[in-house]
Scaffold this active site. Structure first.
Site, PDB file in Angstrom:
ATOM      1  N   ASN A  30     -17.566   1.594 -20.385  1.00 17.24           N
ATOM      2  CA  ASN A  30     -16.432   0.708 -20.099  1.00 17.24           C
ATOM      3  C   ASN A  30     -15.644   0.500 -21.380  1.00 17.24           C
ATOM      4  OD1 ASN A  30     -14.768  -1.622 -19.306  1.00 17.24           O
ATOM      5  ND2 ASN A  30     -16.187  -1.871 -17.609  1.00 17.24           N
ATOM      6  N   GLN A  87     -15.277   2.936  -6.056  1.00 20.31           N
ATOM      7  CA  GLN A  87     -14.613   1.791  -5.415  1.00 20.31           C
ATOM      8  C   GLN A  87     -13.123   2.056  -5.300  1.00 20.31           C
ATOM      9  OE1 GLN A  87     -16.306  -2.123  -7.192  1.00 20.31           O
ATOM     10  NE2 GLN A  87     -16.755  -0.528  -8.697  1.00 20.31           N
ATOM     11  N   ASN A  88     -12.676   3.154  -5.929  1.00 21.63           N
ATOM     12  CA  ASN A  88     -11.234   3.426  -5.972  1.00 21.63           C
ATOM     13  C   ASN A  88     -10.770   4.050  -4.663  1.00 21.63           C
ATOM     14  OD1 ASN A  88     -11.514   2.555  -8.550  1.00 21.63           O
ATOM     15  ND2 ASN A  88     -11.424   4.580  -9.496  1.00 21.63           N
ATOM     16  N   ILE A  89      -9.554   3.719  -4.291  1.00 23.89           N
ATOM     17  CA  ILE A  89      -9.010   4.286  -3.060  1.00 23.89           C
ATOM     18  C   ILE A  89      -8.070   5.456  -3.359  1.00 23.89           C
ATOM     19  CG2 ILE A  89      -9.328   2.119  -1.811  1.00 23.89           C
ATOM     20  CD1 ILE A  89      -6.341   1.573  -2.039  1.00 23.89           C
ATOM     21  N   HIS A 133     -14.701   1.679  -0.749  1.00 26.16           N
ATOM     22  CA  HIS A 133     -13.634   0.738  -0.389  1.00 26.16           C
ATOM     23  C   HIS A 133     -12.481   1.438   0.335  1.00 26.16           C
ATOM     24  CE1 HIS A 133     -15.074  -2.349  -3.626  1.00 26.16           C
ATOM     25  NE2 HIS A 133     -15.819  -2.339  -2.531  1.00 26.16           N
ATOM     26  N   SER A 153     -15.427  -3.901 -13.373  1.00 25.18           N
ATOM     27  CA  SER A 153     -15.611  -5.234 -13.972  1.00 25.18           C
ATOM     28  C   SER A 153     -16.874  -5.935 -13.490  1.00 25.18           C
ATOM     29  CB  SER A 153     -14.407  -6.117 -13.630  1.00 25.18           C
ATOM     30  OG  SER A 153     -14.287  -6.236 -12.220  1.00 25.18           O
ATOM     31  N   TYR A 171       0.828  -1.215   0.000  1.00 28.37           N
ATOM     32  CA  TYR A 171       0.000   0.000   0.000  1.00 28.37           C
ATOM     33  C   TYR A 171       0.862   1.264   0.000  1.00 28.37           C
ATOM     34  CZ  TYR A 171      -4.270  -2.617   0.087  1.00 28.37           C
ATOM     35  OH  TYR A 171      -5.297  -3.440  -0.296  1.00 28.37           O
ATOM     36  N   ALA A 179     -12.373   5.563 -21.000  1.00 29.69           N
ATOM     37  CA  ALA A 179     -13.097   6.503 -20.128  1.00 29.69           C
ATOM     38  C   ALA A 179     -12.828   7.956 -20.505  1.00 29.69           C
ATOM     39  CB  ALA A 179     -12.699   6.257 -18.675  1.00 29.69           C
TER      40      ALA A 179
END
Ligand code: BJW
Length: 253
Positions: A216, A106-108, A124, A192, A71, A234
Protein backbone atom coordinates in the site's frame (compact mmCIF):
# COMPACT_ATOMS: atom_id res chain seq x y z
CA UNK A 1 -0.73 -28.86 -2.95
CA UNK A 2 1.50 -29.46 0.13
CA UNK A 3 1.61 -26.73 2.77
CA UNK A 4 4.81 -24.67 3.12
CA UNK A 5 7.47 -26.40 5.18
CA UNK A 6 9.08 -24.93 8.26
CA UNK A 7 12.12 -22.86 7.33
CA UNK A 8 10.65 -22.03 3.95
CA UNK A 9 11.13 -18.31 4.46
CA UNK A 10 11.83 -16.56 1.16
CA UNK A 11 13.11 -13.24 -0.08
CA UNK A 12 11.86 -10.17 1.75
CA UNK A 13 10.10 -12.23 4.37
CA UNK A 14 7.45 -13.66 2.04
CA UNK A 15 7.53 -17.46 1.90
CA UNK A 16 7.25 -19.13 -1.49
CA UNK A 17 7.80 -22.65 -2.70
CA UNK A 18 6.74 -24.72 -5.71
CA UNK A 19 2.99 -25.21 -5.55
CA UNK A 20 2.41 -22.23 -3.27
CA UNK A 21 -1.16 -20.97 -3.49
CA UNK A 22 -1.72 -17.23 -3.54
CA UNK A 23 -4.76 -15.03 -3.04
CA UNK A 24 -4.31 -11.39 -4.05
CA UNK A 25 -6.95 -8.88 -2.95
CA UNK A 26 -6.88 -5.59 -4.83
CA UNK A 27 -8.53 -2.27 -4.07
CA UNK A 28 -8.77 1.14 -5.65
CA UNK A 29 -5.08 1.88 -4.96
CA UNK A 30 -3.94 -0.49 -7.70
CA UNK A 31 -5.79 1.54 -10.33
CA UNK A 32 -4.89 4.96 -8.91
CA UNK A 33 -1.80 5.34 -11.10
CA UNK A 34 -3.93 4.52 -14.14
CA UNK A 35 -5.83 7.71 -13.35
CA UNK A 36 -8.85 6.04 -11.72
CA UNK A 37 -9.67 7.89 -8.49
CA UNK A 38 -9.76 5.99 -5.20
CA UNK A 39 -12.73 6.37 -2.86
CA UNK A 40 -11.41 7.67 0.40
CA UNK A 41 -8.13 9.45 -0.40
CA UNK A 42 -8.16 13.27 -0.61
CA UNK A 43 -9.66 14.23 -3.95
CA UNK A 44 -11.08 10.72 -4.27
CA UNK A 45 -14.12 9.63 -6.19
CA UNK A 46 -16.57 10.41 -3.44
CA UNK A 47 -15.07 13.77 -2.52
CA UNK A 48 -17.92 15.48 -4.33
CA UNK A 49 -20.56 12.85 -3.56
CA UNK A 50 -21.87 11.60 -0.26
CA UNK A 51 -21.41 7.82 -0.19
CA UNK A 52 -25.05 7.30 0.72
CA UNK A 53 -26.11 9.41 -2.29
CA UNK A 54 -24.61 7.01 -4.78
CA UNK A 55 -23.66 3.68 -3.24
CA UNK A 56 -26.81 2.25 -1.69
CA UNK A 57 -29.91 0.65 -3.21
CA UNK A 58 -31.98 3.24 -1.33
CA UNK A 59 -30.16 6.08 -3.08
CA UNK A 60 -30.82 4.44 -6.44
CA UNK A 61 -34.52 4.06 -5.63
CA UNK A 62 -34.69 7.71 -4.54
CA UNK A 63 -32.79 9.27 -7.44
CA UNK A 64 -31.92 6.80 -10.22
CA UNK A 65 -30.88 9.54 -12.69
CA UNK A 66 -28.09 10.87 -10.46
CA UNK A 67 -26.78 7.38 -9.79
CA UNK A 68 -26.93 6.30 -13.45
CA UNK A 69 -25.14 9.48 -14.57
CA UNK A 70 -22.45 8.91 -11.91
CA UNK A 71 -21.76 5.36 -13.13
CA UNK A 72 -21.97 6.33 -16.82
CA UNK A 73 -19.31 8.99 -16.16
CA UNK A 74 -17.07 6.41 -14.49
CA UNK A 75 -17.54 3.98 -17.40
CA UNK A 76 -16.49 6.73 -19.78
CA UNK A 77 -13.41 7.63 -17.69
CA UNK A 78 -12.26 4.02 -17.25
CA UNK A 79 -12.48 3.45 -21.01
CA UNK A 80 -9.65 5.99 -21.35
CA UNK A 81 -7.52 4.45 -18.59
CA UNK A 82 -4.87 1.81 -19.27
CA UNK A 83 -3.60 -1.01 -17.06
CA UNK A 84 -0.44 0.05 -15.21
CA UNK A 85 2.68 -1.97 -14.30
CA UNK A 86 0.97 -3.34 -11.17
CA UNK A 87 -1.90 -4.86 -13.19
CA UNK A 88 0.61 -6.20 -15.73
CA UNK A 89 2.73 -7.72 -12.96
CA UNK A 90 -0.25 -9.67 -11.60
CA UNK A 91 -0.88 -11.04 -15.10
CA UNK A 92 2.77 -12.21 -15.20
CA UNK A 93 2.22 -13.82 -11.81
CA UNK A 94 -0.79 -15.71 -13.17
CA UNK A 95 1.23 -16.89 -16.18
CA UNK A 96 3.59 -18.63 -13.73
CA UNK A 97 1.28 -19.66 -10.89
CA UNK A 98 -1.77 -20.51 -13.05
CA UNK A 99 -4.56 -21.98 -10.94
CA UNK A 100 -2.49 -21.47 -7.80
CA UNK A 101 -3.31 -17.75 -8.01
CA UNK A 102 -6.69 -16.11 -7.49
CA UNK A 103 -7.07 -12.35 -7.84
CA UNK A 104 -10.03 -11.01 -5.87
CA UNK A 105 -10.73 -7.41 -6.74
CA UNK A 106 -13.03 -4.92 -5.10
CA UNK A 107 -12.62 -2.75 -8.19
CA UNK A 108 -15.35 -2.54 -10.77
CA UNK A 109 -13.00 -1.43 -13.57
CA UNK A 110 -11.69 -3.98 -16.08
CA UNK A 111 -8.00 -3.09 -15.81
CA UNK A 112 -6.98 -6.52 -14.48
CA UNK A 113 -8.55 -8.21 -17.50
CA UNK A 114 -7.11 -5.68 -19.92
CA UNK A 115 -3.73 -6.23 -18.25
CA UNK A 116 -3.97 -9.94 -19.05
CA UNK A 117 -5.34 -11.53 -15.84
CA UNK A 118 -7.99 -14.21 -16.31
CA UNK A 119 -8.58 -15.65 -12.83
CA UNK A 120 -10.29 -12.59 -11.36
CA UNK A 121 -13.31 -12.41 -9.05
CA UNK A 122 -15.03 -9.00 -9.07
CA UNK A 123 -16.56 -9.15 -5.62
CA UNK A 124 -18.14 -5.67 -5.92
CA UNK A 125 -19.36 -6.20 -9.48
CA UNK A 126 -18.33 -4.76 -12.84
CA UNK A 127 -18.78 -1.33 -14.34
CA UNK A 128 -19.38 -2.71 -17.83
CA UNK A 129 -22.23 -4.95 -16.75
CA UNK A 130 -25.80 -4.08 -15.86
CA UNK A 131 -28.50 -5.94 -13.98
CA UNK A 132 -32.20 -5.83 -14.76
CA UNK A 133 -34.29 -4.74 -11.80
CA UNK A 134 -37.29 -6.46 -13.42
CA UNK A 135 -35.98 -9.98 -14.20
CA UNK A 136 -32.61 -10.01 -12.39
CA UNK A 137 -30.54 -10.94 -15.48
CA UNK A 138 -27.02 -9.51 -15.61
CA UNK A 139 -25.40 -8.76 -18.95
CA UNK A 140 -22.70 -6.72 -20.68
CA UNK A 141 -24.16 -3.38 -21.69
CA UNK A 142 -22.26 -0.73 -23.63
CA UNK A 143 -25.00 1.89 -24.05
CA UNK A 144 -25.15 4.64 -21.41
CA UNK A 145 -27.52 3.47 -18.68
CA UNK A 146 -29.09 6.94 -18.47
CA UNK A 147 -30.55 6.23 -21.95
CA UNK A 148 -32.43 3.30 -20.38
CA UNK A 149 -31.37 0.56 -22.82
CA UNK A 150 -33.55 -2.57 -22.77
CA UNK A 151 -32.65 -5.70 -20.83
CA UNK A 152 -31.34 -8.28 -23.38
CA UNK A 153 -33.43 -10.96 -21.65
CA UNK A 154 -36.83 -9.44 -20.85
CA UNK A 155 -36.77 -6.17 -22.80
CA UNK A 156 -37.72 -4.01 -19.80
CA UNK A 157 -35.87 -0.69 -19.59
CA UNK A 158 -34.99 -1.00 -15.91
CA UNK A 159 -31.24 -1.66 -15.82
CA UNK A 160 -28.99 -0.68 -12.91
CA UNK A 161 -25.19 -0.97 -12.72
CA UNK A 162 -24.17 -4.52 -11.80
CA UNK A 163 -22.21 -3.35 -8.76
CA UNK A 164 -22.47 -4.14 -5.06
CA UNK A 165 -23.71 -1.31 -2.90
CA UNK A 166 -23.71 -1.09 0.89
CA UNK A 167 -26.13 -3.58 2.37
CA UNK A 168 -25.94 -5.87 -0.67
CA UNK A 169 -24.21 -9.24 -0.80
CA UNK A 170 -20.82 -9.24 -2.55
CA UNK A 171 -20.24 -11.70 -5.40
CA UNK A 172 -18.21 -14.91 -5.22
CA UNK A 173 -17.94 -15.14 -1.45
CA UNK A 174 -18.05 -18.93 -1.40
CA UNK A 175 -15.19 -19.29 -3.90
CA UNK A 176 -13.25 -16.54 -2.14
CA UNK A 177 -13.63 -18.20 1.24
CA UNK A 178 -12.48 -21.53 -0.19
CA UNK A 179 -9.40 -19.89 -1.71
CA UNK A 180 -8.60 -17.99 1.50
CA UNK A 181 -8.78 -21.15 3.59
CA UNK A 182 -6.46 -22.98 1.17
CA UNK A 183 -3.92 -20.25 0.45
CA UNK A 184 -0.35 -20.09 1.71
CA UNK A 185 0.17 -16.39 0.98
CA UNK A 186 -2.45 -13.64 1.09
CA UNK A 187 -1.58 -10.24 -0.37
CA UNK A 188 -3.71 -7.09 -0.09
CA UNK A 189 -2.86 -4.32 -2.56
CA UNK A 190 -4.11 -0.72 -2.37
CA UNK A 191 -7.12 -1.15 -0.15
CA UNK A 192 -8.01 0.91 2.92
CA UNK A 193 -9.56 -1.95 4.88
CA UNK A 194 -12.61 0.24 5.50
CA UNK A 195 -15.17 -2.04 3.87
CA UNK A 196 -16.32 -5.49 4.96
CA UNK A 197 -16.23 -8.37 4.25
CA UNK A 198 -13.01 -7.69 2.25
CA UNK A 199 -11.37 -6.04 5.28
CA UNK A 200 -11.68 -9.34 7.16
CA UNK A 201 -10.03 -11.55 4.53
CA UNK A 202 -6.60 -11.07 6.10
CA UNK A 203 -7.90 -12.57 9.34
CA UNK A 204 -9.47 -15.55 7.56
CA UNK A 205 -6.26 -16.27 5.67
CA UNK A 206 -4.07 -15.80 8.75
CA UNK A 207 -6.27 -18.08 10.85
CA UNK A 208 -5.87 -20.73 8.15
CA UNK A 209 -2.07 -20.40 8.42
CA UNK A 210 -1.25 -18.13 5.49
CA UNK A 211 1.56 -15.59 5.47
CA UNK A 212 -0.06 -12.17 4.95
CA UNK A 213 1.41 -9.22 3.04
CA UNK A 214 0.13 -5.67 2.62
CA UNK A 215 1.31 -3.54 -0.33
CA UNK A 216 0.00 0.00 0.00
CA UNK A 217 1.05 3.58 -0.52
CA UNK A 218 0.55 4.23 3.20
CA UNK A 219 -0.66 2.48 6.34
CA UNK A 220 -4.28 1.32 6.12
CA UNK A 221 -6.88 0.66 8.80
CA UNK A 222 -5.77 -2.99 8.91
CA UNK A 223 -1.99 -2.70 8.57
CA UNK A 224 -1.31 -4.15 12.05
CA UNK A 225 -3.02 -7.40 11.01
CA UNK A 226 -0.37 -8.26 8.39
CA UNK A 227 2.85 -10.26 8.87
CA UNK A 228 4.68 -8.18 6.28
CA UNK A 229 4.05 -4.62 5.07
CA UNK A 230 5.64 -2.80 2.14
CA UNK A 231 4.79 0.83 1.55
CA UNK A 232 5.11 2.52 -1.83
CA UNK A 233 3.20 3.15 -5.04
CA UNK A 234 1.62 0.02 -6.49
CA UNK A 235 3.47 0.47 -9.79
CA UNK A 236 6.75 0.01 -7.88
CA UNK A 237 6.05 -2.37 -4.98
CA UNK A 238 3.77 -4.80 -6.84
CA UNK A 239 6.18 -5.59 -9.72
CA UNK A 240 9.01 -5.94 -7.17
CA UNK A 241 7.04 -8.38 -5.05
CA UNK A 242 5.87 -10.32 -8.13
CA UNK A 243 9.43 -10.61 -9.45
CA UNK A 244 10.49 -12.09 -6.11
CA UNK A 245 7.61 -14.55 -6.13
CA UNK A 246 8.36 -15.69 -9.67
CA UNK A 247 12.13 -15.93 -9.12
CA UNK A 248 11.73 -17.94 -5.96
CA UNK A 249 9.18 -20.31 -7.45
CA UNK A 250 11.27 -20.79 -10.61
CA UNK A 251 14.41 -21.50 -8.55
CA UNK A 252 12.61 -24.27 -6.68
CA UNK A 253 11.05 -26.01 -9.67
C1 BJW B 1 -2.42 3.25 -3.14
C2 BJW B 1 -2.12 4.12 -4.15
C3 BJW B 1 -1.08 3.75 -4.96
C4 BJW B 1 -3.72 5.01 -3.10
N1 BJW B 1 -0.44 2.59 -4.75
N2 BJW B 1 -1.87 2.13 -2.86
C5 BJW B 1 -18.62 -5.56 9.63
C6 BJW B 1 -18.39 -4.47 10.41
C7 BJW B 1 -18.94 -3.24 10.09
C8 BJW B 1 -19.73 -3.08 8.97
C9 BJW B 1 -19.95 -4.17 8.17
C10 BJW B 1 -19.41 -5.39 8.52
N3 BJW B 1 -19.77 -6.27 7.57
C11 BJW B 1 -20.54 -5.64 6.66
C12 BJW B 1 -20.66 -4.34 7.00
C13 BJW B 1 -21.46 -3.33 6.26
C14 BJW B 1 -20.78 -2.76 5.04
C15 BJW B 1 -19.49 -2.07 5.46
O1 BJW B 1 -18.40 -2.54 5.26
N4 BJW B 1 -19.63 -0.86 5.95
C16 BJW B 1 -18.46 -0.04 6.30
C17 BJW B 1 -18.82 1.40 6.06
C18 BJW B 1 -18.02 -0.35 7.70
N5 BJW B 1 -20.52 -3.75 4.02
C19 BJW B 1 -21.44 -4.09 3.15
O2 BJW B 1 -22.56 -3.62 3.17
C20 BJW B 1 -21.07 -5.12 2.11
N6 BJW B 1 -22.03 -6.16 2.08
C21 BJW B 1 -22.17 -7.01 3.07
O3 BJW B 1 -21.47 -6.96 4.07
O4 BJW B 1 -23.14 -7.99 2.87
C22 BJW B 1 -23.51 -8.82 3.97
C23 BJW B 1 -22.50 -9.86 4.38
C24 BJW B 1 -22.63 -10.38 5.64
C25 BJW B 1 -21.73 -11.33 6.08
C26 BJW B 1 -20.71 -11.76 5.26
C27 BJW B 1 -20.60 -11.25 4.02
C28 BJW B 1 -21.49 -10.29 3.58
C29 BJW B 1 -21.05 -4.51 0.71
C30 BJW B 1 -19.97 -3.53 0.53
C31 BJW B 1 -20.07 -2.89 -0.86
C32 BJW B 1 -19.01 -1.84 -1.08
N7 BJW B 1 -19.29 -1.16 -2.30
C33 BJW B 1 -18.34 -0.17 -2.79
C34 BJW B 1 -18.96 0.49 -4.05
C35 BJW B 1 -18.89 -0.48 -5.22
C36 BJW B 1 -19.40 0.16 -6.46
C37 BJW B 1 -18.57 1.35 -6.87
O5 BJW B 1 -17.35 1.22 -7.13
O6 BJW B 1 -19.14 2.45 -6.94
O7 BJW B 1 -17.09 -0.77 -3.11
S1 BJW B 1 -17.91 1.04 -1.55
C38 BJW B 1 -16.23 1.24 -2.08
O8 BJW B 1 -15.33 0.81 -1.03
C39 BJW B 1 -16.05 0.25 -3.25
C40 BJW B 1 -14.69 -0.31 -2.96
O9 BJW B 1 -14.53 -1.54 -3.61
C41 BJW B 1 -14.67 -0.39 -1.46
C42 BJW B 1 -13.29 -0.49 -0.84
O10 BJW B 1 -12.55 0.66 -1.14
P1 BJW B 1 -10.97 0.54 -1.40
O11 BJW B 1 -10.73 -0.22 -2.66
O12 BJW B 1 -10.30 0.02 -0.20
O13 BJW B 1 -10.59 2.06 -1.72
P2 BJW B 1 -10.24 3.25 -0.69
O14 BJW B 1 -10.37 4.52 -1.43
O15 BJW B 1 -10.98 3.12 0.57
O16 BJW B 1 -8.69 3.01 -0.34
C43 BJW B 1 -7.67 3.17 -1.32
C44 BJW B 1 -6.38 2.62 -0.77
O17 BJW B 1 -5.41 2.66 -1.80
C45 BJW B 1 -5.82 3.41 0.41
O18 BJW B 1 -5.40 2.51 1.42
C46 BJW B 1 -4.59 4.15 -0.18
O19 BJW B 1 -3.51 4.28 0.74
C47 BJW B 1 -4.21 3.19 -1.29
N8 BJW B 1 -3.54 3.84 -2.41
N9 BJW B 1 -3.01 5.25 -4.03
C48 BJW B 1 -0.85 1.82 -3.68
N10 BJW B 1 -0.69 4.57 -5.97
Amino acid sequence: MPPPEAGDAGIGGTRFNGGMRLVVLTGAGISAESGVPTFRDAGGLWDGHRVEDVATPEAFARDPETVLRFYDARRHAVAFADPNPAHLALARLEAVFGEDLLVVTQNIDDLHERGGSRRVVHMHGELLRARCTACGAASSVTAPLIERPPCPRCGERMLRPDVVWFGEMPYGLEAIDEALLACDVFVAIGTSGAVHPAAGFVMTAAAAGAHTVELNLAASEITPLFDEVRHGPATIVVPQWVDEAIATRSARE
